[in-house]
Design a protein around this motif. Structure first.
Motif, PDB file in Angstrom:
ATOM      1  N   LYS A 107      -0.648 -27.593  35.583  1.00  0.00           N
ATOM      2  CA  LYS A 107      -1.710 -26.628  35.272  1.00  0.00           C
ATOM      3  C   LYS A 107      -2.915 -26.959  36.134  1.00  0.00           C
ATOM      4  CE  LYS A 107      -3.828 -29.078  31.347  1.00  0.00           C
ATOM      5  NZ  LYS A 107      -4.306 -28.951  29.964  1.00  0.00           N
ATOM      6  N   PRO A 108      -3.722 -25.970  36.491  1.00  0.00           N
ATOM      7  CA  PRO A 108      -4.884 -26.262  37.322  1.00  0.00           C
ATOM      8  C   PRO A 108      -5.942 -27.028  36.545  1.00  0.00           C
ATOM      9  CG  PRO A 108      -4.871 -23.958  36.677  1.00  0.00           C
ATOM     10  CD  PRO A 108      -3.582 -24.540  36.202  1.00  0.00           C
ATOM     11  N   TRP A 109      -6.926 -27.493  37.275  1.00  0.00           N
ATOM     12  CA  TRP A 109      -8.076 -28.161  36.683  1.00  0.00           C
ATOM     13  C   TRP A 109      -8.764 -27.246  35.664  1.00  0.00           C
ATOM     14  CZ3 TRP A 109      -7.273 -26.182  41.435  1.00  0.00           C
ATOM     15  CH2 TRP A 109      -8.052 -25.088  41.819  1.00  0.00           C
ATOM     16  N   THR A 110      -9.551 -27.822  34.783  1.00  0.00           N
ATOM     17  CA  THR A 110     -10.336 -27.015  33.842  1.00  0.00           C
ATOM     18  C   THR A 110     -11.472 -26.335  34.597  1.00  0.00           C
ATOM     19  OG1 THR A 110      -9.848 -28.551  32.045  1.00  0.00           O
ATOM     20  CG2 THR A 110     -11.707 -27.072  31.730  1.00  0.00           C
ATOM     21  N   MET A 111     -11.542 -25.024  34.482  1.00  0.00           N
ATOM     22  CA  MET A 111     -12.627 -24.266  35.116  1.00  0.00           C
ATOM     23  C   MET A 111     -13.747 -24.137  34.092  1.00  0.00           C
ATOM     24  SD  MET A 111     -10.363 -21.462  37.206  1.00  0.00           S
ATOM     25  CE  MET A 111      -8.902 -22.053  38.101  1.00  0.00           C
ATOM     26  N   ARG A 112     -14.764 -24.978  34.290  1.00  0.00           N
ATOM     27  CA  ARG A 112     -15.803 -25.135  33.273  1.00  0.00           C
ATOM     28  C   ARG A 112     -17.144 -24.744  33.890  1.00  0.00           C
ATOM     29  NH1 ARG A 112     -15.253 -28.099  28.878  1.00  0.00           N
ATOM     30  NH2 ARG A 112     -13.647 -29.450  29.721  1.00  0.00           N
ATOM     31  N   MET A 113     -17.500 -23.468  33.763  1.00  0.00           N
ATOM     32  CA  MET A 113     -18.732 -22.979  34.367  1.00  0.00           C
ATOM     33  C   MET A 113     -19.947 -23.358  33.521  1.00  0.00           C
ATOM     34  SD  MET A 113     -17.760 -21.630  37.166  1.00  0.00           S
ATOM     35  CE  MET A 113     -19.201 -20.699  37.660  1.00  0.00           C
ATOM     36  N   PHE A 114     -20.911 -23.993  34.160  1.00  0.00           N
ATOM     37  CA  PHE A 114     -22.163 -24.420  33.527  1.00  0.00           C
ATOM     38  C   PHE A 114     -22.986 -23.175  33.197  1.00  0.00           C
ATOM     39  CE2 PHE A 114     -26.229 -27.066  34.319  1.00  0.00           C
ATOM     40  CZ  PHE A 114     -26.152 -27.666  33.083  1.00  0.00           C
ATOM     41  N   ALA A 115     -23.390 -23.014  31.951  1.00  0.00           N
ATOM     42  CA  ALA A 115     -24.111 -21.801  31.568  1.00  0.00           C
ATOM     43  C   ALA A 115     -25.099 -22.107  30.458  1.00  0.00           C
ATOM     44  CB  ALA A 115     -23.132 -20.714  31.123  1.00  0.00           C
ATOM     45  N   GLY A 116     -26.207 -21.391  30.495  1.00  0.00           N
ATOM     46  CA  GLY A 116     -27.222 -21.519  29.462  1.00  0.00           C
ATOM     47  C   GLY A 116     -28.528 -20.931  29.938  1.00  0.00           C
ATOM     48  N   PHE A 117     -29.104 -20.049  29.144  1.00  0.00           N
ATOM     49  CA  PHE A 117     -30.415 -19.497  29.455  1.00  0.00           C
ATOM     50  C   PHE A 117     -30.944 -18.781  28.222  1.00  0.00           C
ATOM     51  CE2 PHE A 117     -27.332 -16.228  30.395  1.00  0.00           C
ATOM     52  CZ  PHE A 117     -27.909 -15.047  29.948  1.00  0.00           C
ATOM     53  N   GLY A 118     -32.279 -18.698  28.143  1.00  0.00           N
ATOM     54  CA  GLY A 118     -32.895 -17.929  27.072  1.00  0.00           C
ATOM     55  C   GLY A 118     -32.521 -18.405  25.686  1.00  0.00           C
ATOM     56  N   THR A 119     -32.210 -17.436  24.834  1.00  0.00           N
ATOM     57  CA  THR A 119     -31.885 -17.727  23.438  1.00  0.00           C
ATOM     58  C   THR A 119     -30.426 -18.120  23.277  1.00  0.00           C
ATOM     59  OG1 THR A 119     -31.243 -15.449  22.981  1.00  0.00           O
ATOM     60  CG2 THR A 119     -33.575 -16.012  22.695  1.00  0.00           C
ATOM     61  N   ALA A 120     -30.125 -18.656  22.105  1.00  0.00           N
ATOM     62  CA  ALA A 120     -28.732 -18.976  21.783  1.00  0.00           C
ATOM     63  C   ALA A 120     -27.876 -17.716  21.804  1.00  0.00           C
ATOM     64  CB  ALA A 120     -28.669 -19.644  20.409  1.00  0.00           C
ATOM     65  N   GLU A 121     -28.448 -16.581  21.405  1.00  0.00           N
ATOM     66  CA  GLU A 121     -27.707 -15.313  21.428  1.00  0.00           C
ATOM     67  C   GLU A 121     -27.321 -14.936  22.862  1.00  0.00           C
ATOM     68  OE1 GLU A 121     -30.263 -15.088  17.675  1.00  0.00           O
ATOM     69  OE2 GLU A 121     -30.493 -15.829  19.740  1.00  0.00           O
ATOM     70  N   ASP A 122     -28.283 -15.074  23.802  1.00  0.00           N
ATOM     71  CA  ASP A 122     -28.022 -14.756  25.204  1.00  0.00           C
ATOM     72  C   ASP A 122     -26.877 -15.595  25.757  1.00  0.00           C
ATOM     73  OD1 ASP A 122     -30.183 -12.982  25.259  1.00  0.00           O
ATOM     74  OD2 ASP A 122     -31.586 -14.528  25.925  1.00  0.00           O
ATOM     75  N   THR A 123     -26.930 -16.890  25.497  1.00  0.00           N
ATOM     76  CA  THR A 123     -25.933 -17.799  26.055  1.00  0.00           C
ATOM     77  C   THR A 123     -24.581 -17.607  25.390  1.00  0.00           C
ATOM     78  OG1 THR A 123     -27.679 -19.377  26.599  1.00  0.00           O
ATOM     79  CG2 THR A 123     -25.434 -20.219  26.550  1.00  0.00           C
ATOM     80  N   ASN A 124     -24.567 -17.319  24.104  1.00  0.00           N
ATOM     81  CA  ASN A 124     -23.302 -17.037  23.406  1.00  0.00           C
ATOM     82  C   ASN A 124     -22.584 -15.857  24.059  1.00  0.00           C
ATOM     83  OD1 ASN A 124     -21.961 -15.259  20.985  1.00  0.00           O
ATOM     84  ND2 ASN A 124     -21.653 -17.453  20.641  1.00  0.00           N
TER      85      ASN A 124
END
Length: 576
Positions: A99-116
């Motif tokens: 299986k390929p590597w884990t594709m783990r995109m770094f993400a986060g901005f604004g409110t918890a709702e936005d990032t969710n």
């Protein structure tokens, strides 16, 4: 907890021996001399070669590599087989063929709702793991309504001030099926406690949770500078998380020892590797001093590396790192479990290499860097977005970055065989040089009194600053070309869409924080914070008390204020 035993069969020991016999090497030497004095001399007279071809670490690059350059290479001792000591060729027996590597995109901005919403979008697009970025106030342990948090809400990650925010951030996500990485350091134990408390409220046990906590405080003092407390109590908090995770959370990596920020601060590839492994050894020593056994906790240590532009040097760095860590664990600490010797790592393409000029070029840079990480054998990967030199990534830019990984995994063919560049005369010689140079640094650090001493005496800071200055000089003097910056520049009006955080989200975040403080049982919260202070003043593991405080909806700032009161703030000594 019983010492973990490996069920993997060990490969039989074989007699060491080099791959090339002396007579053949002597013949090659004669032939090479004839080639250089004949064809090469005439060619150079007609078209001179470029001068000073070196790696980013300053290693000279030879014109050609032959078996002479790897005359001492012993296959079993230096390379071995994937999934077997010394893990040069990879930590899994079949690597990406399974299986390929884990594709783990770094993400986060604004409110918890936005990032969710961004998390759910990326998972729908084929991302296979979550990675959370937190905003500056959270990284420094302040609530969103603190005066020092003003103007920083949600700009470099998501704002998390209490368990209520964490509940929103992971709403609707299958926490038992995905793994979550969290890039947080000084407040790591409190943020981790919020993640655990939220999962338990939703019916997931601690043992079900998988993921990684960055939690690497040592690199903060030498590179990123997001420390809060002095090194000694900070190391205690890290060791508390390692101990707690070892006892209760077998699927969780309680620390991600990070070279990424060291490299982003200006270190070379060799320095990044050496300083990261030295930090790792300091955490090992701290856990052993706590009474843990090496094979209890070492299998859950993980690493995080930068991937810069020098393609082959980056590949060699990953291979050399695995081999060096395996040897240190086995020879210095007597590890017996093969998992204790495996350097498992996440990688991220180099943010510092991205340019605001001609930002579409960043797609190409990221692709080359991602390919280097894959050929180096990374276990998971984040690819930066083209617009990150300008602002937070837009949804479309993040999608291109994710698709970059997917194209490499599905269309390039590089996953079809393991370590496809293994055996390259150039790569093997560069791997050997990188390992020796990194080990030389580790020995210097040991001689200077260890990592904490080198933080106090400024060794790391000086080394990184000098490397950063030298690299910038090479760009300014046109010894290095940065396309679109010091060569191939054009007059342009940048039209890349950018993402900006509005103030409505900040208002909503502060309103939720006020609601939490009003609706919680403040007497229970106060008792929990008083208990946390008692524990912090003693020698108990702080994690149970932090969990109690979090579950009572104590805020991040309140918890960090307890530690500030007990441990004090840290002021970095001046370094000249």
């Amino acid at each position: 907890m019983l010492e973990q035993k490996s069920t993997e069969p060990e490969l039989p020991e074989v007699e060491q021996g080099t791959l090339f016999d002396k007579e053949e090497l002597d013949r090659l030497h004669v032939q090479r001399t004839q080639w250089e004095e004949g064809l090469v001399k005439k060619s150079v007279e007609r078209i001179p070669e470029q001068d000073n071809l070196i790696t980013t670490s300053g290693v000279p690059i030879e014109r050609l590599y032959t078996p002479e350059d790897v005359r001492g290479l012993d296959y079993q001792h230096d390379l071995g087989y994937p999934g077997a000591y010394p893990y040069t060729r990879g930590v899994q027996p079949t690597m990406y063929r399974a299986k390929p590597w884990t594709m783990r995109m770094f993400a986060g901005f604004g409110t918890a709702e936005d990032t969710n919403k961004r998390f759910k979008y990326l998972l729908q697009q084929g991302q296979t793991g979550l990675s959370v970025a937190f905003d500056m106030a959270t990284l420094y342990g302040y609530d969103t309504d603190h005066p020092l948090a003003a103007g920083e809400f949600g700009k470099c990650g998501v704002a998390i001030s209490s368990l209520a925010d964490m509940e929103v951030l992971f709403e609707g996500l299958p926490l038992d099926k995905i793994t979550t990485s969290m890039t947080i350091n000084s407040p790591a134990s409190a943020i981790w406690a919020m993640y655990i408390a939220n999962a338990e409220k939703r019916g997931f046990s601690m043992a079900q949770l998988g993921g990684t906590l960055q939690n690497d405080i040592l690199k903060e003092y030498s590179a990123q500078k997001e420390f809060l407390f002095p090194p000694e109590p900070s190391m205690r908090l890290v060791t508390d998380t390692i101990e707690f995770g070892t006892r209760h959370m077998p699927r969780w990596n309680t620390i991600s020892i990070s070279g990424y920020h060291i490299r982003e601060a200006g270190a070379t590839a060799v320095q990044e590797l050496a300083f990261t492994l030295a930090d790792g050894l300091a955490y090992v020593d701290a856990a052993l001093a706590r009474g843990l056994k090496i094979d209890e906790f070492a299998p859950r240590l993980s690493f995080f590396f930068d991937v810069h532009n020098d393609f082959f040097e980056e590949i060699a760095k990953f291979r050399a790192g695995r081999r060096l860590w395996a040897r240190l664990m086995k020879e210095r600490y007597g590890a017996k479990d093969p998992r204790s010797m495996m350097l498992r790592c996440h990688a991220q393409t180099a943010g510092v290499s991205l340019t605001a000029q001609q930002p579409e070029n960043n797609i190409i840079r990221t692709t080359i860097q991602a390919l280097a990480a894959v050929l180096g054998g990374t276990n998971s990967l984040h690819t930066n977005s083209l617009d990150e030199a300008l602002a937070l990534p837009t949804e479309s830019a993040a999608l291109i970055a994710l698709r970059t990984q997917q194209v490499i995994a599905s269309e390039s063919g590089v996953t079809n065989t393991i370590d496809p560049l293994g055996g390259s005369y150039f790569l093997e010689e560069l791997t050997e040089r990188t390992e020796k140079a990194a080990l030389g640094y580790i020995e210097r650090i040991d001689a200077l009194g260890g990592v904490l001493a080198c933080i106090q005496n400024g060794f790391f800071q000086r080394e990184i600053a000098e490397s950063a200055y030298r690299y910038q000089q090479e760009i300014d003097q046109h010894k290095r070309t940065i396309v679109g910056v010091n060569d191939y520049a054009i007059e342009e009006h940048i039209k890349v869409p950018t993402l900006y955080v509005d103030y409505e989200g900040e208002k909503a975040q502060i309103a939720r924080l006020a609601r939490v403080r009003h609706e919680r049982n403040n007497q229970a919260t106060q008792r929990a914070l008083e208990n946390l202070k008692r524990v912090a003043e003693g020698t108990e593991n702080t994690m149970p008390a932090i969990l109690e405080a979090v579950k009572s909806y104590a805020t991040l700032g309140e918890i960090m204020d307890v530690f500030r009161d007990v441990f004090g703030d840290y002021m970095e000594p001046a370094v000249f």
